[in-house]
Design an enzyme around this catalytic site. Structure first.
Site, PDB file in Angstrom:
ATOM      1  N   GLY A  44       0.855  -1.190   0.000  1.00 34.74           N
ATOM      2  CA  GLY A  44       0.000   0.000   0.000  1.00 34.74           C
ATOM      3  C   GLY A  44       0.886   1.232   0.000  1.00 34.74           C
ATOM      4  O   GLY A  44       2.074   1.159  -0.347  1.00 34.74           O
ATOM      5  N   LEU A  45       0.336   2.347   0.406  1.00 35.51           N
ATOM      6  CA  LEU A  45       1.143   3.566   0.352  1.00 35.51           C
ATOM      7  C   LEU A  45       2.377   3.462   1.235  1.00 35.51           C
ATOM      8  O   LEU A  45       3.448   3.935   0.865  1.00 35.51           O
ATOM      9  CB  LEU A  45       0.293   4.772   0.728  1.00 35.51           C
ATOM     10  CG  LEU A  45      -0.653   5.185  -0.410  1.00 35.51           C
ATOM     11  CD1 LEU A  45      -1.616   6.265   0.055  1.00 35.51           C
ATOM     12  CD2 LEU A  45       0.125   5.670  -1.629  1.00 35.51           C
ATOM     13  N   GLY A  47       4.019   0.506   2.388  1.00 36.09           N
ATOM     14  CA  GLY A  47       4.956  -0.508   1.902  1.00 36.09           C
ATOM     15  C   GLY A  47       5.479  -0.174   0.512  1.00 36.09           C
ATOM     16  O   GLY A  47       6.676  -0.346   0.217  1.00 36.09           O
ATOM     17  N   ARG A 333     -13.517  13.210  14.492  1.00 41.54           N
ATOM     18  CA  ARG A 333     -14.376  12.053  14.209  1.00 41.54           C
ATOM     19  C   ARG A 333     -14.985  11.414  15.452  1.00 41.54           C
ATOM     20  O   ARG A 333     -16.144  11.021  15.435  1.00 41.54           O
ATOM     21  CB  ARG A 333     -13.553  10.995  13.470  1.00 41.54           C
ATOM     22  CG  ARG A 333     -13.167  11.474  12.122  1.00 41.54           C
ATOM     23  CD  ARG A 333     -12.270  10.518  11.404  1.00 41.54           C
ATOM     24  NE  ARG A 333     -12.030  11.065  10.073  1.00 41.54           N
ATOM     25  CZ  ARG A 333     -11.253  10.498   9.174  1.00 41.54           C
ATOM     26  NH1 ARG A 333     -10.630   9.374   9.448  1.00 41.54           N
ATOM     27  NH2 ARG A 333     -11.096  11.051   7.983  1.00 41.54           N
ATOM     28  N   LEU A 444      -2.786   8.952   5.257  1.00 44.04           N
ATOM     29  CA  LEU A 444      -1.980   8.916   4.033  1.00 44.04           C
ATOM     30  C   LEU A 444      -0.663   9.635   4.293  1.00 44.04           C
ATOM     31  O   LEU A 444       0.407   9.207   3.860  1.00 44.04           O
ATOM     32  CB  LEU A 444      -2.743   9.585   2.882  1.00 44.04           C
ATOM     33  CG  LEU A 444      -4.109   8.960   2.549  1.00 44.04           C
ATOM     34  CD1 LEU A 444      -4.756   9.679   1.369  1.00 44.04           C
ATOM     35  CD2 LEU A 444      -3.972   7.475   2.212  1.00 44.04           C
TER      36      LEU A 444
HETATM   37  C1  LIG Z   1     -12.793   4.116   2.683  1.00 44.92           C
HETATM   38  C2  LIG Z   1     -11.554   4.721   3.270  1.00 44.92           C
HETATM   39  C3  LIG Z   1     -11.206   6.013   2.945  1.00 44.92           C
HETATM   40  C4  LIG Z   1     -10.069   6.600   3.490  1.00 44.92           C
HETATM   41  N1  LIG Z   1      -9.742   7.885   3.149  1.00 44.92           N
HETATM   42  C5  LIG Z   1      -8.625   8.446   3.679  1.00 44.92           C
HETATM   43  C6  LIG Z   1      -8.260   9.772   3.327  1.00 44.92           C
HETATM   44  O1  LIG Z   1      -8.920  10.449   2.551  1.00 44.92           O
HETATM   45  N2  LIG Z   1      -7.128  10.285   3.876  1.00 44.92           N
HETATM   46  C7  LIG Z   1      -6.355   9.584   4.748  1.00 44.92           C
HETATM   47  O2  LIG Z   1      -5.335  10.094   5.204  1.00 44.92           O
HETATM   48  N3  LIG Z   1      -6.674   8.302   5.068  1.00 44.92           N
HETATM   49  C8  LIG Z   1      -7.777   7.729   4.563  1.00 44.92           C
HETATM   50  N4  LIG Z   1      -8.106   6.442   4.897  1.00 44.92           N
HETATM   51  C9  LIG Z   1      -7.149   5.635   5.684  1.00 44.92           C
HETATM   52  C10 LIG Z   1      -6.009   5.172   4.766  1.00 44.92           C
HETATM   53  O3  LIG Z   1      -6.523   4.828   3.511  1.00 44.92           O
HETATM   54  C11 LIG Z   1      -5.265   3.971   5.308  1.00 44.92           C
HETATM   55  O4  LIG Z   1      -4.955   4.159   6.662  1.00 44.92           O
HETATM   56  C12 LIG Z   1      -3.939   3.779   4.567  1.00 44.92           C
HETATM   57  O5  LIG Z   1      -4.164   3.752   3.182  1.00 44.92           O
HETATM   58  C13 LIG Z   1      -3.231   2.518   5.006  1.00 44.92           C
HETATM   59  O6  LIG Z   1      -2.104   2.338   4.192  1.00 44.92           O
HETATM   60  P1  LIG Z   1      -1.065   1.180   4.486  1.00 44.92           P
HETATM   61  O7  LIG Z   1      -0.040   1.234   3.401  1.00 44.92           O
HETATM   62  O8  LIG Z   1      -0.608   1.266   5.886  1.00 44.92           O
HETATM   63  O9  LIG Z   1      -1.928  -0.174   4.378  1.00 44.92           O
HETATM   64  P2  LIG Z   1      -2.816  -0.775   3.178  1.00 44.92           P
HETATM   65  O10 LIG Z   1      -3.032   0.171   2.079  1.00 44.92           O
HETATM   66  O11 LIG Z   1      -3.992  -1.399   3.838  1.00 44.92           O
HETATM   67  O12 LIG Z   1      -1.907  -1.906   2.592  1.00 44.92           O
HETATM   68  C14 LIG Z   1      -1.676  -3.114   3.279  1.00 44.92           C
HETATM   69  C15 LIG Z   1      -0.808  -3.983   2.406  1.00 44.92           C
HETATM   70  O13 LIG Z   1      -0.385  -5.098   3.164  1.00 44.92           O
HETATM   71  C16 LIG Z   1      -0.623  -6.293   2.441  1.00 44.92           C
HETATM   72  N5  LIG Z   1      -0.826  -7.362   3.426  1.00 44.92           N
HETATM   73  C17 LIG Z   1      -1.572  -7.334   4.560  1.00 44.92           C
HETATM   74  N6  LIG Z   1      -1.436  -8.497   5.226  1.00 44.92           N
HETATM   75  C18 LIG Z   1      -0.597  -9.251   4.501  1.00 44.92           C
HETATM   76  C19 LIG Z   1      -0.057 -10.573   4.668  1.00 44.92           C
HETATM   77  N7  LIG Z   1      -0.333 -11.309   5.743  1.00 44.92           N
HETATM   78  N8  LIG Z   1       0.750 -11.046   3.699  1.00 44.92           N
HETATM   79  C20 LIG Z   1       1.059 -10.298   2.605  1.00 44.92           C
HETATM   80  N9  LIG Z   1       0.605  -9.055   2.411  1.00 44.92           N
HETATM   81  C21 LIG Z   1      -0.212  -8.550   3.354  1.00 44.92           C
HETATM   82  C22 LIG Z   1      -1.807  -5.995   1.564  1.00 44.92           C
HETATM   83  O14 LIG Z   1      -1.809  -6.879   0.467  1.00 44.92           O
HETATM   84  C23 LIG Z   1      -1.497  -4.543   1.171  1.00 44.92           C
HETATM   85  O15 LIG Z   1      -0.589  -4.526   0.105  1.00 44.92           O
HETATM   86  C24 LIG Z   1      -9.264   5.857   4.376  1.00 44.92           C
HETATM   87  C25 LIG Z   1      -9.611   4.557   4.720  1.00 44.92           C
HETATM   88  C26 LIG Z   1     -10.764   4.002   4.196  1.00 44.92           C
HETATM   89  C27 LIG Z   1     -11.164   2.643   4.632  1.00 44.92           C
END
Ligand SMILES: Cc1cc2nc3c(=O)[nH]c(=O)nc-3n(C[C@H](O)[C@H](O)[C@H](O)COP(=O)(O)OP(=O)(O)OC[C@H]3O[C@@H](n4cnc5c(N)ncnc54)[C@H](O)[C@@H]3O)c2cc1C
Length: 642
Positions: A44-45, A47, A333, A444
């Site tokens: 995700g953003l 990783g 929130r 984000l």
């Molecule tokens: C509907 C919605 C709208 C949002 N809007 C906003 C916004 O406007 N602004 C803001 O700041 N935040 C927003 N958020 C929050 C934000 O989107 C998330 O907190 C953020 O994108 C998380 O990013 P991340 O890279 O940490 O995890 P994620 O994007 O969840 O990525 C997780 C990654 O880990 C991988 N993964 C997980 N477990 C495993 C495993 N066991 N083995 C292999 N791979 C695994 C997945 O495949 C994925 O690639 C929103 C959230 C939601 C639900």
């Protein structure tokens, strides 16, 4: 108190800590970087940005995700925007103000030093993303546009309509693909990490399952980075993508990583209300809509069944504007969610079951025109219409709070390293920056700060002492972890009972929503702690997981995740029970002000709670460590948004 934790906060004045720390951290020379292998779980953003940046620096990166493409990580769902202290609007913003808003928004339960660093690097993120071509909204003049999010009195949120996450992820993905082509990053899509391997106390590898073939593999590395997102789906219904889960972080916890503040879960006030028993997913209507939308319910219960247009202005209660005049519809929130629940509990909710409030953009449409509103939020209106069949340009949206984000996560120090040397945790998967309540558009910011700008500086500090220490996958610890993973899969397939995974997961979610959701109390948490083990036992005796393990089997994938949720839920409730105060989203009914706001107990609970797994594989009462939070710059006060 059982033990304390060292967050390794650098000395010196707050605004110089990060620079001094970077200046004095150890480095890995360019010709040595290719000798290091780094596993990043998650694309995700957080990783994706970490993998692209570390690859660009010359390290050898293996990046894993369970989706069929890195581009489909849950980050793609983010709608409203990303914060940065650029002060483009000249409305009084600054690094300090973003820092202060974040600390206050989190109800004084996060670390000053981490949050200040986040605010400092926030501006770099926007520059980086613009350079990648992310199409942020612009003013007519060509300058980047901003809007406001909850808990702030400035406009500091950068956005790309209601699809900011998708556009940021596309930018990040291009940077990642460049490194894949250059050979520094190897991507493993549809591959799920099922265990962490610890060798001589250091995180040195993972065990994974290929989700298409079912093959179990071992990977060794010099360091492991978890960027695996949040665990909101423990509640079954949430705004998260269906796949989001706790497995990676929970299994790392079972290997000794501390889990911090697991009960800090965010409930978002503006989601489309639940419509029926068999729903599997909830949908967010971005908080950005509250820039132009006004939240209200009828003043009188008797008007709740009337069409909104039939209720005159004088009979409407714009309760957020009434209760919080200075922040109004942009109150944070946790506060907005509780206020919505309160008016619905009074019998003034609208829509089916009286569990909804109006989010009304009529005034803004009148003032700015439908075209402008469409440019700002068009895709959100489309989503709303597809789900409810209602046209929100013509009538107000109906919204209700829902589980959205998890502030809890694996404990990390200032370097983003967990208590296990070599295990780093970034993005939503760690607990670091948001305290007891995250402000909108800050997730984000944190994920990209961690991946682009923090980890690339702090990881070398560890790696510099690890040259030639990568174990082989023949090491007994890999063999043991692999055999544990195989045994767990066999056990799941062997149960062969009668209940579906969904029915058990739904029951768990309903229990948590009721006992450990928007409001919590001692009795309810104790009840949950009795019922969760019963439900877990029901799962292991009566669940049905069809198919086998040598094939594409989504039921098996989900079974492992639900099994982990069934253990993790207990940890959440244990944490919520131990934190005998209210703060931010953790609202213990026993502790509230005369006005019904969260009442903190700074004397006894201005700490991070970090839990250590006990029980040698079986679940036993976890051990609590506390990290005292030191506030040297901000003064702790009762939060007020009035
Ligand atoms: C509907 C919605 C709208 C949002 N809007 C906003 C916004 O406007 N602004 C803001 O700041 N935040 C927003 N958020 C929050 C934000 O989107 C998330 O907190 C953020 O994108 C998380 O990013 P991340 O890279 O940490 O995890 P994620 O994007 O969840 O990525 C997780 C990654 O880990 C991988 N993964 C997980 N477990 C495993 C495993 N066991 N083995 C292999 N791979 C695994 C997945 O495949 C994925 O690639 C929103 C959230 C939601 C639900």
């Amino acid at each position: 108190m059982i033990g304390t934790l060292d967050a390794k906060i650098p000395p010196g004045p707050l605004d110089q800590k990060w620079r001094n720390h970077r200046d004095h951290s150890r480095l890995v020379s360019p010709n040595n970087r290719r000798k290091f292998e780094i596993i990043i779980v998650g694309s995700g953003l957080a990783g994706g940005s970490a993998a692209a940046t570390l690859g660009e620096l010359g390290y050898q990166v293996k990046c894993f995700c369970y989706q069929d493409s890195a581009r489909r990580a849950h980050s793609i769902a983010a709608q409203g925007g990303i914060n940065a202290a650029k002060n483009y609007q000249n409305d009084g913003d600054s690094v300090y103000r973003l820092f202060y808003d974040t600390i206050k928004g989190g109800d004084f339960r996060s670390r000053e030093a981490n949050v200040y660093r986040l605010a400092e690097v926030s501006s770099n993120i926007i520059d980086q993303c613009v350079a990648q071509g992310v199409p942020f909204a612009r003013e007519y003049s060509g300058l980047l546009a901003n809007r406001s999010f909850g808990g702030a009195q400035v406009s500091r949120t950068f956005y790309a309509r209601g699809q900011t996450g998708q556009q940021l992820l596309l930018g990040c993905y291009q940077a990642l693909c460049r490194q894949i082509a250059a050979g520094t990053v190897e991507m493993f899509p549809q591959t799920e990490m099922l265990d962490l391997v610890i060798v001589d106390g250091h995180a040195k590898g993972i065990i994974s399952r290929d989700l298409v073939s079912g093959k179990i593999d071992n990977y060794a590395a010099d360091a492991v980075v978890l960027a695996t997102g949040g665990y909101g789906n423990v509640f079954y219904l949430s705004t998260n993508a269906r796949g989001c889960n706790v497995t990676a972080t929970y299994r790392a916890y079972k290997k000794g990583a501390l889990f911090a503040n697991p009960c800090f879960t965010q409930i978002h006030p503006t989601c489309i209300p639940v419509s029926g028993e068999h729903q599997s997913k909830l949908t967010l209507m971005s908080e950005s809509l509250r820039n132009d939308g006004r939240v209200w319910v009828p003043k009188r219960k008797e008007d709740c069944d009337k069409a909104p247009a039939e209720i005159p202005e004088t009979e409407r209660d714009y309760y957020l504007e009434r209760k919080y005049p200075s922040y109004g519809n942009l109150a944070p929130r946790d506060i907005s969610s509780r206020a919505a629940k309160e008016v619905c509990d009074e019998g003034r909710g609208v829509g089916p079951g009286g569990r909804g409030v109006y989010l009304d953009l009529a005034d803004a449409i009148k003032r700015l025109g439908e075209q402008t509103i469409c440019e700002r939020y068009g895709n959100l209106f489309e989503i709303y219409e597809k789900i409810t069949g209602e046209n929100a340009y013509k009538m107000p949206m109906r919204i209700y709070p829902a589980i959205h984000y998890t502030m809890g996560g694996l404990w990390v120090d200032y370097n983003l390293m967990s208590n296990l040397p070599g295990l780093y945790v970034i993005g939503e998967a760690n607990f670091s920056d948001h305290g007891a309540n995250r402000l909108g558009a800050s997730a984000l910011m944190q994920g990209l700060a961690d991946g682009y700008f923090i980890l690339p500086y702090t990881l070398p500090n560890y790696l510099a002492g690890q040259l030639s220490k990568r174990p082989s996958t023949d090491h007994p610890e890999f063999k043991k972890a692999e055999s544990d993973v195989r045994a767990k899969i066999d056990n799941l397939l062997k149960v062969n009972g009668k209940r579906s995974l969904d029915s058990i997961h739904r029951e768990l979610g309903a229990l948590l929503w009721e006992k450990c959701g928007m409001l919590r109390n001692k009795k309810g948490l104790q009840e949950a702690l009795t019922k969760i083990p019963e439900l877990r036992s029901e799962f292991w005796n009566n669940v049905r997981v069809p198919g086998d393990d040598e094939d594409f089997n989504q039921s098996l994938e989900r079974a492992g995740r639900v099994a982990d949720f069934l253990e993790f839920a207990e940890l959440m409730c244990t944490d919520a029970l131990a934190r005998d105060e209210s703060c931010g989203a953790h609202f213990r009914e026993e502790h509230q002000t005369s006005e019904g706001e969260a009442l903190r107990d700074d004397e006894n609970f201005a700490d991070v709670f970090a839990w250590e797994f006990q029980g040698n594989g079986e679940i036993a009462e976890p051990k609590l460590y506390r990290e005292p939070l030191h506030f040297e710059t901000v003064h702790l006060t009762q939060r007020s948004y009035k």
